[in-house]
Design an enzyme around this catalytic site. Structure first.
Site, mmCIF file in Angstrom:
data_model
loop_
_atom_site.group_PDB
_atom_site.id
_atom_site.type_symbol
_atom_site.label_atom_id
_atom_site.label_comp_id
_atom_site.label_asym_id
_atom_site.label_seq_id
_atom_site.Cartn_x
_atom_site.Cartn_y
_atom_site.Cartn_z
ATOM 1 N N PRO A 170 0.982 -1.561 0.333
ATOM 2 C CA PRO A 170 0.094 -0.189 -0.088
ATOM 3 C C PRO A 170 0.703 1.324 0.287
ATOM 4 O O PRO A 170 1.471 1.466 0.650
ATOM 5 C CB PRO A 170 -0.716 -0.114 1.278
ATOM 6 C CG PRO A 170 -0.993 -1.328 2.103
ATOM 7 C CD PRO A 170 0.475 -2.262 1.403
ATOM 8 N N GLY A 173 3.949 3.488 5.173
ATOM 9 C CA GLY A 173 4.914 3.343 5.543
ATOM 10 C C GLY A 173 5.799 2.015 6.351
ATOM 11 O O GLY A 173 6.094 1.984 6.795
ATOM 12 N N LEU A 174 4.910 1.522 4.762
ATOM 13 C CA LEU A 174 5.742 0.008 4.595
ATOM 14 C C LEU A 174 6.033 -0.491 3.753
ATOM 15 O O LEU A 174 6.534 -1.879 2.637
ATOM 16 C CB LEU A 174 3.937 -0.856 4.340
ATOM 17 C CG LEU A 174 3.305 -0.902 5.628
ATOM 18 C CD1 LEU A 174 1.934 -1.880 4.949
ATOM 19 C CD2 LEU A 174 3.673 -1.488 6.720
ATOM 20 N N GLY A 175 7.350 1.138 3.391
ATOM 21 C CA GLY A 175 8.380 0.348 2.375
ATOM 22 C C GLY A 175 8.227 0.510 0.519
ATOM 23 O O GLY A 175 8.319 -0.210 -0.243
ATOM 24 N N SER A 176 6.234 0.649 0.663
ATOM 25 C CA SER A 176 6.589 1.119 -0.860
ATOM 26 C C SER A 176 7.274 1.366 -1.984
ATOM 27 O O SER A 176 7.574 1.234 -2.467
ATOM 28 C CB SER A 176 4.567 1.795 -1.094
ATOM 29 O OG SER A 176 5.136 3.254 -0.952
ATOM 30 N N SER A 177 7.959 2.449 -1.281
ATOM 31 C CA SER A 177 8.472 3.515 -2.374
ATOM 32 C C SER A 177 10.275 2.350 -2.225
ATOM 33 O O SER A 177 10.660 2.653 -3.999
ATOM 34 C CB SER A 177 9.233 4.456 -1.800
ATOM 35 O OG SER A 177 9.911 4.814 -0.243
ATOM 36 N N ALA A 178 10.182 2.002 -1.910
ATOM 37 C CA ALA A 178 11.958 1.045 -2.026
ATOM 38 C C ALA A 178 11.512 0.160 -2.179
ATOM 39 O O ALA A 178 12.205 -0.454 -3.176
ATOM 40 C CB ALA A 178 11.979 0.939 -0.077
ATOM 41 N N ALA A 179 10.223 -0.731 -2.318
ATOM 42 C CA ALA A 179 9.901 -1.959 -2.851
ATOM 43 C C ALA A 179 9.705 -1.650 -4.483
ATOM 44 O O ALA A 179 10.993 -2.162 -5.488
ATOM 45 C CB ALA A 179 8.889 -2.596 -2.335
ATOM 46 N N ASP A 190 15.693 0.695 4.690
ATOM 47 C CA ASP A 190 14.415 0.216 3.790
ATOM 48 C C ASP A 190 14.362 -0.049 2.499
ATOM 49 O O ASP A 190 14.497 -1.457 1.901
ATOM 50 C CB ASP A 190 13.358 2.074 2.326
ATOM 51 C CG ASP A 190 12.496 2.436 4.629
ATOM 52 O OD1 ASP A 190 12.404 2.193 5.277
ATOM 53 O OD2 ASP A 190 11.291 2.887 4.296
HETATM 54 C C1 MEV Z 1 10.992 5.155 7.064
HETATM 55 O O1 MEV Z 1 10.751 3.854 6.657
HETATM 56 C C2 MEV Z 1 12.275 5.547 7.347
HETATM 57 C C3 MEV Z 1 12.508 6.558 7.942
HETATM 58 O O2 MEV Z 1 13.996 6.319 9.495
HETATM 59 C C4 MEV Z 1 13.717 7.272 6.942
HETATM 60 C C5 MEV Z 1 14.729 6.690 6.348
HETATM 61 O O3 MEV Z 1 15.215 5.630 7.708
HETATM 62 O O4 MEV Z 1 15.030 6.945 5.271
HETATM 63 C C6 MEV Z 1 11.671 7.802 8.622
#
Ligand code: MEV
Length: 306
Positions: free
Chosen positions: A79, A83-89, A129
């Site tokens: 989603p 906060g679940l790492g969508s942009s990293a995935a 992430d």
């Molecule tokens: C975001 O998922 C985590 C943060 O610590 C940013 C980061 O580590 O790049 C807020």
């Protein structure tokens, strides 16, 4: 046609403080984003011209790509802005698919470029992430090299050592607030608190200490202590100003029946995680209140390229 997929993640301990070089522990989860890429006469995304795309991450990836026009299809299973790492995935899977055109894609260099992309787009980031999405499993980030070291990342004289670690069997429920927040805005907010007050710096130090204790509790399989530390970590994140009513609304009804619950990721909305031995019950309580909740399992694979 190269196809790559990469998992989302949640941060168990240490978000925000890790941007300042403190340790963190993140777990990859079984929600995946998949990218298929093929050569094309023009840049396209999901059949539409790439220029119509609004994602800063995709724009940055394409800006760096020197391999000629491609058409890509994305199946986003994490989603967005949660906060679940969508942009990293997305970043890891897209780089994985693109790089596979030229040579067998290599995990470490994908993790490095994915971190660069996030750092550029967000104006500051840690490699948590992107390395977790690349490696899968549980990842420990620390200032010093320890056992099961994978790679070191550096930006602006700050160093992060990335390790894979073993964790005990645990059940987690993720509650998604539905309130979207921008990681960049939340990282900027914390930066203002930290740069203006000694108090902010102390909170960052305290979070760092919780992560080290959290790692010990994981090694001992001590779920009670892990839960207590999650609660303490959440309180400290609230002091930094990254919790909000959307997050507290999800924590309140479950907090007395779980080992621990906390916001995860950048905060300001996004998601909460709860460690529990009654995952179905916790999910049900949240769903009965109209919330969106998942029981998540740990992804062991990280980046997969077919
Ligand atoms: C975001 O998922 C985590 C943060 O610590 C940013 C980061 O580590 O790049 C807020």
């Amino acid at each position: 046609m190269p196809t790559a997929s990469a998992p989302g993640k949640f941060i168990l301990f240490g978000e925000h403080a890790v941007v300042y070089g403190k340790p963190a522990i993140a777990l990859a989860i079984d929600l995946r984003t998949e990218v298929k890429a093929e050569r094309s006469s023009s840049f396209k995304l999901d059949g539409k011209p790439m220029r119509e795309n609004r994602s800063f991450y995709i724009r940055e990836i394409i800006r760096r790509w020197k391999g000629g026009p491609v058409s890509m299809e994305i199946k986003a299973g994490v989603p967005p802005s949660s906060g679940l790492g969508s942009s990293a995935a997305l970043t890891v899977s897209m780089l994985g698919a693109l790089r596979s055109f030229n040579y067998p894609a290599e995990r470490e260099s994908i993790a490095r470029e994915a971190f660069d992309v996030e750092y550029t787009v967000q104006g500051g980031a840690s490699p948590t992430d992107t390395s977790t999405s690349t490696l899968g499993g549980a990842v420990y980030i620390s200032e010093k090299k320890e056992s099961n070291f994978r790679w070191e990342m550096c930006k602006n004289r700050r160093f992060w050592n990335v390790h894979s670690i073993d964790i005990p069997d645990m059940s987690f429920v993720v509650g998604v607030t539905g309130a979207h927040s921008s990681t960049k805005d939340m990282v900027d907010r914390v930066r203002r608190v930290v740069s203006r007050s000694p108090f902010g710096k102390d909170v960052i130090e305290d979070i760092g200490r919780i992560v080290v204790e959290g790692k010990r509790a994981l090694e001992n399989g001590d779920l009670v202590r892990i839960g207590e530390l999650m609660k303490e970590n959440h309180e400290l994140l609230s002091l930094l100003g990254v919790s909000c009513e959307d997050i507290e609304r999800l924590i309140r009804p479950i907090k007395d029946m779980v080992y621990g619950a906390k916001l995860t990721g950048a905060g300001g909305g996004g998601s909460v995680i709860a460690l529990t031995d009654k995952p179905e019950k916790v999910r049900e309580i949240l769903e009965d209140r109209g919330e969106c909740a998942y029981i998540v399992n740990i992804d062991k694979d990280g980046l997969i390229i077919k």
